[in-house]
Design a protein around this motif. Sequence first.
Motif, PDB file in Angstrom:
ATOM      1  N   SER A   1       4.525  10.309  12.813  1.00  0.00           N
ATOM      2  CA  SER A   1       4.907  10.278  11.395  1.00  0.00           C
ATOM      3  C   SER A   1       4.929  11.680  10.807  1.00  0.00           C
ATOM      4  O   SER A   1       4.260  12.589  11.290  1.00  0.00           O
ATOM      5  CB  SER A   1       3.899   9.447  10.587  1.00  0.00           C
ATOM      6  OG  SER A   1       4.070   8.080  10.823  1.00  0.00           O
TER       7      SER A   1
ATOM      8  N   ARG B   1      12.733  11.256   1.165  1.00  0.00           N
ATOM      9  CA  ARG B   1      11.670  12.155   0.710  1.00  0.00           C
ATOM     10  C   ARG B   1      10.426  11.327   0.402  1.00  0.00           C
ATOM     11  O   ARG B   1      10.482  10.095   0.287  1.00  0.00           O
ATOM     12  CB  ARG B   1      12.100  12.938  -0.526  1.00  0.00           C
ATOM     13  CG  ARG B   1      12.321  12.085  -1.757  1.00  0.00           C
ATOM     14  CD  ARG B   1      12.738  12.949  -2.934  1.00  0.00           C
ATOM     15  NE  ARG B   1      12.980  12.148  -4.124  1.00  0.00           N
ATOM     16  CZ  ARG B   1      12.044  11.764  -4.985  1.00  0.00           C
ATOM     17  NH1 ARG B   1      10.775  12.078  -4.778  1.00  0.00           N
ATOM     18  NH2 ARG B   1      12.359  11.048  -6.055  1.00  0.00           N
ATOM     19  N   GLU B   2       9.333  12.046   0.249  1.00  0.00           N
ATOM     20  CA  GLU B   2       8.094  11.399  -0.154  1.00  0.00           C
ATOM     21  C   GLU B   2       8.148  11.193  -1.668  1.00  0.00           C
ATOM     22  O   GLU B   2       8.648  12.070  -2.383  1.00  0.00           O
ATOM     23  CB  GLU B   2       6.938  12.324   0.205  1.00  0.00           C
ATOM     24  CG  GLU B   2       5.607  11.655   0.236  1.00  0.00           C
ATOM     25  CD  GLU B   2       4.735  12.211   1.358  1.00  0.00           C
ATOM     26  OE1 GLU B   2       3.533  12.047   1.270  1.00  0.00           O
ATOM     27  OE2 GLU B   2       5.255  12.782   2.323  1.00  0.00           O
TER      28      GLU B   2
ATOM     29  N   GLU C   1       4.355   5.380   5.987  1.00  0.00           N
ATOM     30  CA  GLU C   1       4.563   6.526   6.875  1.00  0.00           C
ATOM     31  C   GLU C   1       5.985   6.468   7.424  1.00  0.00           C
ATOM     32  O   GLU C   1       6.564   5.381   7.539  1.00  0.00           O
ATOM     33  CB  GLU C   1       3.599   6.467   8.066  1.00  0.00           C
ATOM     34  CG  GLU C   1       2.149   6.612   7.708  1.00  0.00           C
ATOM     35  CD  GLU C   1       1.250   6.544   8.933  1.00  0.00           C
ATOM     36  OE1 GLU C   1       1.697   6.881  10.048  1.00  0.00           O
ATOM     37  OE2 GLU C   1       0.091   6.131   8.772  1.00  0.00           O
ATOM     38  N   THR C   2       6.480   7.608   7.880  1.00  0.00           N
ATOM     39  CA  THR C   2       7.850   7.629   8.409  1.00  0.00           C
ATOM     40  C   THR C   2       7.970   6.827   9.708  1.00  0.00           C
ATOM     41  O   THR C   2       9.073   6.437  10.082  1.00  0.00           O
ATOM     42  CB  THR C   2       8.335   9.071   8.664  1.00  0.00           C
ATOM     43  OG1 THR C   2       7.399   9.721   9.528  1.00  0.00           O
ATOM     44  CG2 THR C   2       8.461   9.858   7.370  1.00  0.00           C
TER      45      THR C   2
ATOM     46  N   PRO D   1       0.032   8.444   1.237  1.00  0.00           N
ATOM     47  CA  PRO D   1       1.465   8.750   1.320  1.00  0.00           C
ATOM     48  C   PRO D   1       2.332   7.546   0.928  1.00  0.00           C
ATOM     49  O   PRO D   1       1.856   6.406   0.945  1.00  0.00           O
ATOM     50  CB  PRO D   1       1.647   9.080   2.808  1.00  0.00           C
ATOM     51  CG  PRO D   1       0.516   8.413   3.520  1.00  0.00           C
ATOM     52  CD  PRO D   1      -0.612   8.301   2.546  1.00  0.00           C
TER      53      PRO D   1
ATOM     54  N   ILE E   1       6.702   6.935   1.404  1.00  0.00           N
ATOM     55  CA  ILE E   1       7.957   7.613   1.721  1.00  0.00           C
ATOM     56  C   ILE E   1       9.139   6.730   1.315  1.00  0.00           C
ATOM     57  O   ILE E   1       9.134   5.524   1.576  1.00  0.00           O
ATOM     58  CB  ILE E   1       8.079   7.893   3.248  1.00  0.00           C
ATOM     59  CG1 ILE E   1       6.726   8.213   3.875  1.00  0.00           C
ATOM     60  CG2 ILE E   1       9.140   8.949   3.533  1.00  0.00           C
ATOM     61  CD1 ILE E   1       6.191   9.581   3.721  1.00  0.00           C
TER      62      ILE E   1
ATOM     63  N   PRO F   1      14.366   9.042   6.578  1.00  0.00           N
ATOM     64  CA  PRO F   1      13.464   9.397   5.481  1.00  0.00           C
ATOM     65  C   PRO F   1      14.215  10.262   4.472  1.00  0.00           C
ATOM     66  O   PRO F   1      14.904  11.210   4.866  1.00  0.00           O
ATOM     67  CB  PRO F   1      12.364  10.216   6.163  1.00  0.00           C
ATOM     68  CG  PRO F   1      12.656  10.224   7.615  1.00  0.00           C
ATOM     69  CD  PRO F   1      14.026   9.688   7.842  1.00  0.00           C
TER      70      PRO F   1
ATOM     71  N   ILE G   1       3.991  13.026   7.141  1.00  0.00           N
ATOM     72  CA  ILE G   1       3.469  12.651   5.812  1.00  0.00           C
ATOM     73  C   ILE G   1       3.038  13.913   5.092  1.00  0.00           C
ATOM     74  O   ILE G   1       2.705  14.910   5.721  1.00  0.00           O
ATOM     75  CB  ILE G   1       2.280  11.663   5.890  1.00  0.00           C
ATOM     76  CG1 ILE G   1       1.150  12.248   6.729  1.00  0.00           C
ATOM     77  CG2 ILE G   1       2.701  10.301   6.407  1.00  0.00           C
ATOM     78  CD1 ILE G   1      -0.183  11.599   6.461  1.00  0.00           C
TER      79      ILE G   1
ATOM     80  N   GLY H   1      12.998   5.880   2.020  1.00  0.00           N
ATOM     81  CA  GLY H   1      13.992   6.041   3.077  1.00  0.00           C
ATOM     82  C   GLY H   1      15.261   5.303   2.733  1.00  0.00           C
ATOM     83  O   GLY H   1      15.326   4.552   1.744  1.00  0.00           O
TER      84      GLY H   1
END
Length: 458
Positions: free
Chosen positions: A249, A207-208, A194-195, A179, A181, A205, A251, A183
Amino acid sequence: MCGIFAVAGRPDAAELTQLGLFALQHRGQESAGIVSVAKDGAFRSRIGMGLVSEVFAHGEAKELSGQVAIGHVRYATTGASQLKNAQPLIYNTGHGPISVAHNGNLTNALQLKKKLEGRGAIFQSATDSEVIVHLLARQEGPVEDALIASLRQVEGAYSLLLMTPERLIAVRDPYGFRPLILGRLGSTHVFASETSGLTLIGAEPVRELEPGEMAIVAGGKLKTLKPFPPVPAPARCVFEQVYFARPDSTIFGRGVQAARRDLGRALAREMEGVQADVVVPVPDSGVSAALGFSETAGIPFEMGLVRSHYVSRTFIKPTQELREHAARLKLAPVPEALRGKRVLLIDDSIVRGTTSKKICRSLREAGARSVHMGVTSPPIVSPCYYGIDTPRAAELIANVHAQDEIRKFLGVDTLHHLSLQGMLRAVGRGDEAGWCTACFTRRYPTPIPDYQVAEAVK
Ligand code: AMP
């Protein structure tokens, strides 16, 4: 495995990165590092062996001035656990100074390294990540074009951060194994594995990054592009959801805690009719799944094992005798909750089988009448070559033993693994395609020329 974090556009970038790394500590505990770009364009860095709290124990992050910083926590999957392999890596190239932080494992790094060495390249570390830098250093043109050209030559998994005095680049491999992300904290761009890292610093966040997507932050502006040829399907690592990522998180578009609860529910459906008095998780990783199992099966949830958070790895390491006790040092049974009970133990995975064996023994010693085990993933039969630390194929118990032999080895009365379909349905919620399941299926989504896939021994 590793965790990566970056902040672009604040004077406290390095301190925020330090916080972000705290929330990614579970992704790697061997080394930690932060590199920032100071006003004069020079890099400032602090990279050391140990936990984030050890490497930055005395406010060192404050000394790393500059508006942009990248950070890394490492658990060695290629290259030994040594300072020279710790990241972020820093190099002076024809493109100027660059710093790189990498999560994932390349599967053709050894081949490329041999070729590069044949042409005179001198490697400073034993990491696969350095190969990317050597390839990049040989390319002409702007640094993002050079990075794209070098990444087109590598195979395998990378969520990668690259920093120059003018730019921050974040990129995810075309399969999206790991993953990454994007932010925002006000007008500041942040990237995290990770978030959990974003939440800690109060960043939203956004988006990924998509598989194969590259984000470039320069002069406070964000630009994204998809510079790689398309692949047949993404291959997100399903083990991130099963075990690796932190439950708080989100993900791959899904909350980890919720995914694990669904894994537990799916396992309960597959184990319908199981005779047990209590559902006991192996903490911490089995807790969410055990809750889901308990809800669906209608069997009470009980914290029959308590985890000690004060056992450091260095304490466990020194002697064989201590290692023998390590399971009980870390996980203590709660006799009151177990005595006379038919215990259903829930864990996310069995790797070598040694942890479950020790746990089962201590549950019985604490008075459990019978011990049944439910695992929220299929048997692990093949190593991960994309960044999860798994032992050699010969050490994976499910690769060398049949189910009933494993049950006997663990000393449990019954043993049930969640089916592959059950796992993908629970994690994917209708999106069962697009996952890497190689550790369960031996189906590797990319060529793995550096490795030989072990044949099934069973
Ligand atoms: P083992 O004793 O080798 O069967 O280890 C199984 C336990 O290790 C389970 O409780 C898992 O939650 C945990 N586990 C699974 N994968 C990993 C990993 N890559 N690194 C560390 N622990 C793991």
